[in-house]
Scaffold this active site. Structure first.
Site, PDB file in Angstrom:
ATOM      1  N   HIS A   5      53.537 -21.870 -27.109  1.00 50.91           N
ATOM      2  CA  HIS A   5      53.470 -23.175 -26.449  1.00 50.91           C
ATOM      3  C   HIS A   5      52.070 -23.777 -26.392  1.00 50.91           C
ATOM      4  O   HIS A   5      51.914 -24.906 -25.935  1.00 50.91           O
ATOM      5  CB  HIS A   5      54.019 -23.050 -25.022  1.00 50.91           C
ATOM      6  CG  HIS A   5      55.361 -22.403 -24.956  1.00 50.91           C
ATOM      7  ND1 HIS A   5      55.526 -21.052 -24.699  1.00 50.91           N
ATOM      8  CD2 HIS A   5      56.604 -22.906 -25.168  1.00 50.91           C
ATOM      9  CE1 HIS A   5      56.823 -20.758 -24.730  1.00 50.91           C
ATOM     10  NE2 HIS A   5      57.486 -21.848 -25.011  1.00 50.91           N
ATOM     11  N   GLY A  21      51.057 -32.389 -13.677  1.00 53.15           N
ATOM     12  CA  GLY A  21      52.330 -32.229 -14.360  1.00 53.15           C
ATOM     13  C   GLY A  21      52.390 -33.029 -15.649  1.00 53.15           C
ATOM     14  O   GLY A  21      52.845 -32.537 -16.683  1.00 53.15           O
ATOM     15  N   ARG A  25      48.408 -37.648 -17.816  1.00 53.73           N
ATOM     16  CA  ARG A  25      47.429 -37.606 -16.733  1.00 53.73           C
ATOM     17  C   ARG A  25      46.323 -36.603 -17.054  1.00 53.73           C
ATOM     18  O   ARG A  25      45.167 -36.798 -16.686  1.00 53.73           O
ATOM     19  CB  ARG A  25      48.097 -37.264 -15.395  1.00 53.73           C
ATOM     20  CG  ARG A  25      47.157 -37.444 -14.209  1.00 53.73           C
ATOM     21  CD  ARG A  25      47.904 -37.456 -12.897  1.00 53.73           C
ATOM     22  NE  ARG A  25      48.798 -38.586 -12.797  1.00 53.73           N
ATOM     23  CZ  ARG A  25      48.427 -39.815 -12.456  1.00 53.73           C
ATOM     24  NH1 ARG A  25      47.157 -40.071 -12.201  1.00 53.73           N
ATOM     25  NH2 ARG A  25      49.312 -40.774 -12.370  1.00 53.73           N
ATOM     26  N   ARG A  44      54.087 -29.815 -28.478  1.00 56.21           N
ATOM     27  CA  ARG A  44      55.097 -30.565 -27.722  1.00 56.21           C
ATOM     28  C   ARG A  44      54.474 -31.690 -26.896  1.00 56.21           C
ATOM     29  O   ARG A  44      54.993 -32.085 -25.852  1.00 56.21           O
ATOM     30  CB  ARG A  44      55.904 -29.637 -26.809  1.00 56.21           C
ATOM     31  CG  ARG A  44      56.636 -28.520 -27.542  1.00 56.21           C
ATOM     32  CD  ARG A  44      57.569 -27.772 -26.622  1.00 56.21           C
ATOM     33  NE  ARG A  44      58.261 -26.706 -27.360  1.00 56.21           N
ATOM     34  CZ  ARG A  44      59.417 -26.179 -26.992  1.00 56.21           C
ATOM     35  NH1 ARG A  44      60.018 -26.614 -25.891  1.00 56.21           N
ATOM     36  NH2 ARG A  44      59.977 -25.221 -27.687  1.00 56.21           N
ATOM     37  N   ARG A  88      46.511 -26.817  -9.471  1.00 52.48           N
ATOM     38  CA  ARG A  88      47.480 -27.890  -9.714  1.00 52.48           C
ATOM     39  C   ARG A  88      47.029 -29.137  -8.983  1.00 52.48           C
ATOM     40  O   ARG A  88      46.657 -29.095  -7.797  1.00 52.48           O
ATOM     41  CB  ARG A  88      48.870 -27.464  -9.240  1.00 52.48           C
ATOM     42  CG  ARG A  88      49.848 -28.637  -9.087  1.00 52.48           C
ATOM     43  CD  ARG A  88      51.286 -28.198  -9.083  1.00 52.48           C
ATOM     44  NE  ARG A  88      52.168 -29.167  -8.470  1.00 52.48           N
ATOM     45  CZ  ARG A  88      52.461 -30.375  -8.955  1.00 52.48           C
ATOM     46  NH1 ARG A  88      51.905 -30.786 -10.079  1.00 52.48           N
ATOM     47  NH2 ARG A  88      53.296 -31.185  -8.322  1.00 52.48           N
ATOM     48  N   GLY A  90      48.719 -32.736  -8.291  1.00 51.20           N
ATOM     49  CA  GLY A  90      49.952 -33.471  -8.518  1.00 51.20           C
ATOM     50  C   GLY A  90      50.329 -34.364  -7.358  1.00 51.20           C
ATOM     51  O   GLY A  90      49.563 -34.558  -6.413  1.00 51.20           O
ATOM     52  N   SER A  91      51.522 -34.885  -7.440  1.00 57.17           N
ATOM     53  CA  SER A  91      52.047 -35.756  -6.391  1.00 57.17           C
ATOM     54  C   SER A  91      53.090 -34.991  -5.589  1.00 57.17           C
ATOM     55  O   SER A  91      53.604 -33.961  -6.012  1.00 57.17           O
ATOM     56  CB  SER A  91      52.669 -37.013  -6.993  1.00 57.17           C
ATOM     57  OG  SER A  91      53.732 -36.666  -7.866  1.00 57.17           O
ATOM     58  N   GLU A 180      57.473 -30.777  -3.532  1.00 56.17           N
ATOM     59  CA  GLU A 180      57.028 -30.942  -4.913  1.00 56.17           C
ATOM     60  C   GLU A 180      57.821 -29.963  -5.763  1.00 56.17           C
ATOM     61  O   GLU A 180      58.835 -29.459  -5.312  1.00 56.17           O
ATOM     62  CB  GLU A 180      55.507 -30.772  -5.007  1.00 56.17           C
ATOM     63  CG  GLU A 180      54.971 -29.464  -4.482  1.00 56.17           C
ATOM     64  CD  GLU A 180      55.000 -28.367  -5.533  1.00 56.17           C
ATOM     65  OE1 GLU A 180      54.397 -28.537  -6.608  1.00 56.17           O
ATOM     66  OE2 GLU A 180      55.629 -27.316  -5.270  1.00 56.17           O
ATOM     67  N   GLU A 182      56.353 -27.399  -8.355  1.00 55.29           N
ATOM     68  CA  GLU A 182      55.695 -26.398  -9.192  1.00 55.29           C
ATOM     69  C   GLU A 182      54.912 -25.306  -8.458  1.00 55.29           C
ATOM     70  O   GLU A 182      54.694 -24.213  -9.003  1.00 55.29           O
ATOM     71  CB  GLU A 182      54.715 -27.087 -10.167  1.00 55.29           C
ATOM     72  CG  GLU A 182      55.346 -27.868 -11.287  1.00 55.29           C
ATOM     73  CD  GLU A 182      55.761 -29.271 -10.905  1.00 55.29           C
ATOM     74  OE1 GLU A 182      56.708 -29.802 -11.499  1.00 55.29           O
ATOM     75  OE2 GLU A 182      55.132 -29.833  -9.988  1.00 55.29           O
ATOM     76  N   SER A 204      52.702 -39.461  -2.734  1.00 56.72           N
ATOM     77  CA  SER A 204      53.081 -40.664  -3.473  1.00 56.72           C
ATOM     78  C   SER A 204      54.273 -41.381  -2.853  1.00 56.72           C
ATOM     79  O   SER A 204      54.511 -42.553  -3.135  1.00 56.72           O
ATOM     80  CB  SER A 204      53.407 -40.306  -4.923  1.00 56.72           C
ATOM     81  OG  SER A 204      54.477 -39.377  -4.968  1.00 56.72           O
ATOM     82  N   ASP A 205      55.029 -40.643  -2.029  1.00 63.76           N
ATOM     83  CA  ASP A 205      56.159 -41.277  -1.341  1.00 63.76           C
ATOM     84  C   ASP A 205      56.477 -40.479  -0.079  1.00 63.76           C
ATOM     85  O   ASP A 205      56.075 -39.318   0.043  1.00 63.76           O
ATOM     86  CB  ASP A 205      57.385 -41.362  -2.251  1.00 63.76           C
ATOM     87  CG  ASP A 205      57.846 -40.012  -2.754  1.00 63.76           C
ATOM     88  OD1 ASP A 205      58.885 -39.531  -2.281  1.00 63.76           O
ATOM     89  OD2 ASP A 205      57.173 -39.432  -3.626  1.00 63.76           O
ATOM     90  N   ARG A 218      48.687 -45.509  -6.611  1.00 63.08           N
ATOM     91  CA  ARG A 218      48.736 -44.166  -7.180  1.00 63.08           C
ATOM     92  C   ARG A 218      47.442 -43.850  -7.920  1.00 63.08           C
ATOM     93  O   ARG A 218      46.856 -42.780  -7.758  1.00 63.08           O
ATOM     94  CB  ARG A 218      49.907 -44.045  -8.171  1.00 63.08           C
ATOM     95  CG  ARG A 218      51.250 -43.773  -7.535  1.00 63.08           C
ATOM     96  CD  ARG A 218      52.326 -43.781  -8.601  1.00 63.08           C
ATOM     97  NE  ARG A 218      53.626 -43.428  -8.045  1.00 63.08           N
ATOM     98  CZ  ARG A 218      54.196 -42.242  -8.173  1.00 63.08           C
ATOM     99  NH1 ARG A 218      53.581 -41.284  -8.824  1.00 63.08           N
ATOM    100  NH2 ARG A 218      55.378 -41.992  -7.660  1.00 63.08           N
TER     101      ARG A 218
END
Length: 237
Positions: A5, A21, A25, A44, A88, A90-91, A180, A182, A204-205, A218
């Site tokens: 990968h 994620g 970004r 990928r 990490r 992230g949101s 979240e 992860e 974010s929300d 954001r």
């Protein structure tokens, strides 16, 4: 050697990797915050870059969505590319009523409905927690920047569209701050393979209030989170 990968060469990754994620970004972080950033993997379209931040060599790579995707990339980074620390960035969606949009949360622990950590821990409960020094550095960096943060438990969900809406009330009762997808997987992989991990989020929300950030909001608030993560890395040098 390349993994199934990741196509980077040995030594391409720094010992510390930021992992949003979204691979785009990761590209944004590399181009905006790192000096002399070089793309080192794009299997990928999961982009990875290495550059420097204030003289410190740092990599950034996407993790994809969900615990299985995060677990694949985190494991290969640690075991095949000698990565020692993964943060990490992230949101998340808040469930605690005292939390507001754009707040920054540091995940001290990660509850989950996933079974991945039970699989690796002989079907017993595993306390998926952050590395203390990475967490302490992030809190110190936030204090130096006079940036308010919340530190506590988050919930890593396997389902983005969960049918169990009452679960959010239970999370709030048990002082879970946000949801979240992860962190619990990342913390489990780090523990299994002897690495150090931390998860930092921008709200974010707000799930129970049905509030969401605009695209512009954001971008601004995510920049604060990324700068916090980068500055916390400098404290470890």
């Amino acid at each position: 050697m390349a993994t199934p990968h990741i196509s980077a060469a040995p030594g391409d990754f720094a010992e510390t990797v930021l992992m949003p994620g979204d691979p785009l970004r990761a590209k944004f972080i590399a181009e905006t915050f790192l000096t002399d950033a070089k793309c080192i993997t794009e299997v990928r379209n999961m982009f990875g870059y290495t550059g420097t931040y204030q003289g410190c060599r740092i990599s950034v790579m996407g993790s994809g969505m969900g615990i299985p995707s995060m677990s694949i990339y985190a494991k290969e980074l640690i075991t095949d590319y000698n990565v020692k620390k993964i943060i990490r960035v992230g949101s998340c969606g808040a469930v605690d009523d005292s939390i507001k949009l754009q707040d920054i949360i540091i995940g001290m622990g990660a509850s989950t409905d996933s079974k991945v950590n039970r699989i690796r821990f002989n079907d017993y409960d595993f306390a998926a927690i952050a590395d203390y020094q990475l967490l302490a550095n992030a809190v110190t960096a936030a204090q130096q920047k006079q940036l308010p943060v919340r530190v506590g438990n988050v919930f890593s969900s396997d389902l983005f569209y969960t049918p169990d809406q009452q679960l959010f009330e239970l999370m709030a009762k048990y002082q879970v701050l946000a949801v979240e997808m992860e962190a619990a997987g990342l913390y489990g992989v780090a523990a299994e393979y002897g690495a150090h991990a931390l998860a930092i989020f921008t709200v974010s929300d707000h799930i129970t209030r049905n509030e969401k950030l605009s695209a512009e909001e954001r971008q601004t608030s995510f920049k604060q989170m990324i700068e916090l993560a980068l500055d916390s890395i400098l404290l470890d040098k």
